[in-house]
Design a protein around this motif. Sequence first.
Motif, PDB file in Angstrom:
ATOM      1  N   GLN A  19       0.830  -1.207   0.000  1.00  0.00           N
ATOM      2  CA  GLN A  19       0.000   0.000   0.000  1.00  0.00           C
ATOM      3  C   GLN A  19       0.865   1.258   0.000  1.00  0.00           C
ATOM      4  N   VAL A  20       2.000   1.196   0.661  1.00  0.00           N
ATOM      5  CA  VAL A  20       2.918   2.339   0.665  1.00  0.00           C
ATOM      6  C   VAL A  20       3.416   2.627  -0.741  1.00  0.00           C
ATOM      7  N   THR A  21       3.775   1.565  -1.479  1.00  0.00           N
ATOM      8  CA  THR A  21       4.239   1.748  -2.865  1.00  0.00           C
ATOM      9  C   THR A  21       3.143   2.344  -3.731  1.00  0.00           C
ATOM     10  N   ASN A  22       1.906   1.867  -3.560  1.00  0.00           N
ATOM     11  CA  ASN A  22       0.768   2.431  -4.303  1.00  0.00           C
ATOM     12  C   ASN A  22       0.614   3.913  -3.992  1.00  0.00           C
ATOM     13  N   TYR A  23       0.757   4.250  -2.705  1.00  0.00           N
ATOM     14  CA  TYR A  23       0.645   5.650  -2.299  1.00  0.00           C
ATOM     15  C   TYR A  23       1.752   6.497  -2.916  1.00  0.00           C
ATOM     16  N   CYS A  24       2.958   5.980  -2.911  1.00  0.00           N
ATOM     17  CA  CYS A  24       4.092   6.731  -3.460  1.00  0.00           C
ATOM     18  C   CYS A  24       3.861   7.091  -4.922  1.00  0.00           C
ATOM     19  N   TRP A  25       3.436   6.101  -5.714  1.00  0.00           N
ATOM     20  CA  TRP A  25       3.192   6.373  -7.133  1.00  0.00           C
ATOM     21  C   TRP A  25       2.012   7.324  -7.329  1.00  0.00           C
ATOM     22  N   SER A  26       0.982   7.157  -6.525  1.00  0.00           N
ATOM     23  CA  SER A  26      -0.175   8.061  -6.607  1.00  0.00           C
ATOM     24  C   SER A  26       0.246   9.489  -6.289  1.00  0.00           C
ATOM     25  N   PHE A  27       1.012   9.635  -5.214  1.00  0.00           N
ATOM     26  CA  PHE A  27       1.474  10.970  -4.829  1.00  0.00           C
ATOM     27  C   PHE A  27       2.360  11.578  -5.908  1.00  0.00           C
ATOM     28  N   ILE A  28       3.284  10.798  -6.423  1.00  0.00           N
ATOM     29  CA  ILE A  28       4.211  11.307  -7.443  1.00  0.00           C
ATOM     30  C   ILE A  28       3.458  11.748  -8.695  1.00  0.00           C
ATOM     31  N   ILE A  29       2.520  10.945  -9.154  1.00  0.00           N
ATOM     32  CA  ILE A  29       1.777  11.259 -10.386  1.00  0.00           C
ATOM     33  C   ILE A  29       0.923  12.498 -10.215  1.00  0.00           C
ATOM     34  N   PHE A  30       0.123  12.539  -9.155  1.00  0.00           N
ATOM     35  CA  PHE A  30      -0.845  13.634  -9.029  1.00  0.00           C
ATOM     36  C   PHE A  30      -0.214  14.925  -8.514  1.00  0.00           C
ATOM     37  N   SER A  31       0.808  14.832  -7.701  1.00  0.00           N
ATOM     38  CA  SER A  31       1.502  16.066  -7.314  1.00  0.00           C
ATOM     39  C   SER A  31       2.294  16.621  -8.497  1.00  0.00           C
ATOM     40  N   SER A  32       2.778  15.742  -9.356  1.00  0.00           N
ATOM     41  CA  SER A  32       3.483  16.201 -10.563  1.00  0.00           C
ATOM     42  C   SER A  32       2.536  16.947 -11.497  1.00  0.00           C
ATOM     43  N   ILE A  33       1.292  16.466 -11.580  1.00  0.00           N
ATOM     44  CA  ILE A  33       0.285  17.174 -12.385  1.00  0.00           C
ATOM     45  C   ILE A  33       0.090  18.580 -11.836  1.00  0.00           C
ATOM     46  N   GLU A  34      -0.065  18.676 -10.514  1.00  0.00           N
ATOM     47  CA  GLU A  34      -0.233  19.977  -9.862  1.00  0.00           C
ATOM     48  C   GLU A  34       0.957  20.900 -10.158  1.00  0.00           C
ATOM     49  N   LEU A  35       2.153  20.386  -9.969  1.00  0.00           N
ATOM     50  CA  LEU A  35       3.356  21.199 -10.175  1.00  0.00           C
ATOM     51  C   LEU A  35       3.535  21.594 -11.632  1.00  0.00           C
ATOM     52  N   LEU A  36       3.219  20.681 -12.546  1.00  0.00           N
ATOM     53  CA  LEU A  36       3.319  20.984 -13.974  1.00  0.00           C
ATOM     54  C   LEU A  36       2.368  22.110 -14.356  1.00  0.00           C
ATOM     55  N   LEU A  37       1.143  22.047 -13.856  1.00  0.00           N
ATOM     56  CA  LEU A  37       0.149  23.070 -14.206  1.00  0.00           C
ATOM     57  C   LEU A  37       0.524  24.431 -13.627  1.00  0.00           C
ATOM     58  N   ILE A  38       1.058  24.442 -12.407  1.00  0.00           N
ATOM     59  CA  ILE A  38       1.527  25.703 -11.818  1.00  0.00           C
ATOM     60  C   ILE A  38       2.653  26.289 -12.661  1.00  0.00           C
ATOM     61  N   THR A  39       3.553  25.427 -13.120  1.00  0.00           N
ATOM     62  CA  THR A  39       4.689  25.874 -13.934  1.00  0.00           C
ATOM     63  C   THR A  39       4.221  26.378 -15.294  1.00  0.00           C
ATOM     64  N   VAL A  40       3.255  25.684 -15.892  1.00  0.00           N
ATOM     65  CA  VAL A  40       2.704  26.119 -17.185  1.00  0.00           C
ATOM     66  C   VAL A  40       2.112  27.519 -17.064  1.00  0.00           C
ATOM     67  N   GLN A  41       1.330  27.739 -16.016  1.00  0.00           N
ATOM     68  CA  GLN A  41       0.718  29.055 -15.839  1.00  0.00           C
ATOM     69  C   GLN A  41       1.765  30.133 -15.569  1.00  0.00           C
ATOM     70  N   ALA A  42       2.796  29.787 -14.830  1.00  0.00           N
ATOM     71  CA  ALA A  42       3.873  30.754 -14.588  1.00  0.00           C
ATOM     72  C   ALA A  42       4.557  31.134 -15.889  1.00  0.00           C
ATOM     73  N   SER A  43       4.806  30.141 -16.735  1.00  0.00           N
ATOM     74  CA  SER A  43       5.478  30.409 -18.009  1.00  0.00           C
ATOM     75  C   SER A  43       4.622  31.267 -18.929  1.00  0.00           C
ATOM     76  N   ARG A  44       3.299  31.242 -18.726  1.00  0.00           N
ATOM     77  CA  ARG A  44       2.369  32.061 -19.520  1.00  0.00           C
ATOM     78  C   ARG A  44       2.150  33.434 -18.904  1.00  0.00           C
ATOM     79  N   GLY A  45       2.722  33.647 -17.707  1.00  0.00           N
ATOM     80  CA  GLY A  45       2.496  34.912 -17.011  1.00  0.00           C
ATOM     81  C   GLY A  45       1.093  35.019 -16.459  1.00  0.00           C
ATOM     82  N   LYS A  46       0.503  33.851 -16.093  1.00  0.00           N
ATOM     83  CA  LYS A  46      -0.870  33.802 -15.595  1.00  0.00           C
ATOM     84  C   LYS A  46      -0.909  33.264 -14.173  1.00  0.00           C
ATOM     85  N   LYS A  47      -1.962  33.629 -13.441  1.00  0.00           N
ATOM     86  CA  LYS A  47      -2.180  33.054 -12.119  1.00  0.00           C
ATOM     87  C   LYS A  47      -2.534  31.583 -12.266  1.00  0.00           C
ATOM     88  N   SER A  48      -2.062  30.763 -11.346  1.00  0.00           N
ATOM     89  CA  SER A  48      -2.435  29.346 -11.352  1.00  0.00           C
ATOM     90  C   SER A  48      -3.639  29.101 -10.448  1.00  0.00           C
TER      91      SER A  48
END
Length: 255
Positions: free
Chosen positions: A76-105
């Motif tokens: 279950q820990v391994t499942n959690y690790c991959w879940s956290f990595i995937i979905f937090s990466s989505i969050e971080l990617l979207l924040i970075t995309v908006q920053a690169s566009r000069g937009k609020k995230s």
Amino acid sequence: MLNNFFEYFKTKNELLFSYSILCLAAGCICLILSKYSSLQVTGLNAWTKPFKFFISFGVFAFTMALYVVYLDNQRQVTNYCWSFIIFSSIELLLITVQASRGKKSHYNIDTPFDRVIFALMGLSLIVVLIHTIFIITLFFTQSQFDASDEMILAFKLSLIMMVLFMLQGFVMIKLFKHTVGAEDNTPGIPVLNWSKNYGDLRVAHFFGMHALQIIPLLTFILANTKRDVYLISLLYFVFVTFTLFQAFQGKPFIR
């Protein structure tokens, strides 16, 4: 010596440890970009927010890498690790995309594209929150740990407090801002940008989330009994709750 440091923490949870290093490295890149880019979002350098979020997620992943090693159900820990990595990466990617566009995230629904990004960010964090709560339940259902009773108690109490103040983030989403008494983007303190003139709900959110590091650290330094751990946790909870009430009254944490 540095190699020994990395090897030690990799034995704790290699997935989360490696991810924390990637986040911290990405945060450093954002910090460098902030020094050379003139791109602004609401009066601040556009790369400041990605920097803060990469560092925050990196610290969280690093801390959880230390804690989840004590759980018996490593599947279950391994499942959690991959879940956290995937979905937090989505969050971080979207924040970075908006920053690169000069937009609020956050709180940005100016265009259909912005609305989709904000919705995806919210959904990603909900998945992380739900799966984190599930992992926390494992600490309460497991009876034996390869650690002192005081430290395991500190883990449990800090995890509960962290979740409570993660949920506080939904208050900011409902209000569609984090400043109380004015609109967002008032003058703030360096780096964290908490409002210097009005209440700011991010203060309690920050300290509550970092209970995950602070309570176990204070336990390690100060506690000799479970009573000490309860006292440390209670005092810290009172402090964080005070900052929340202070914000709701429209008062700044630091002027």
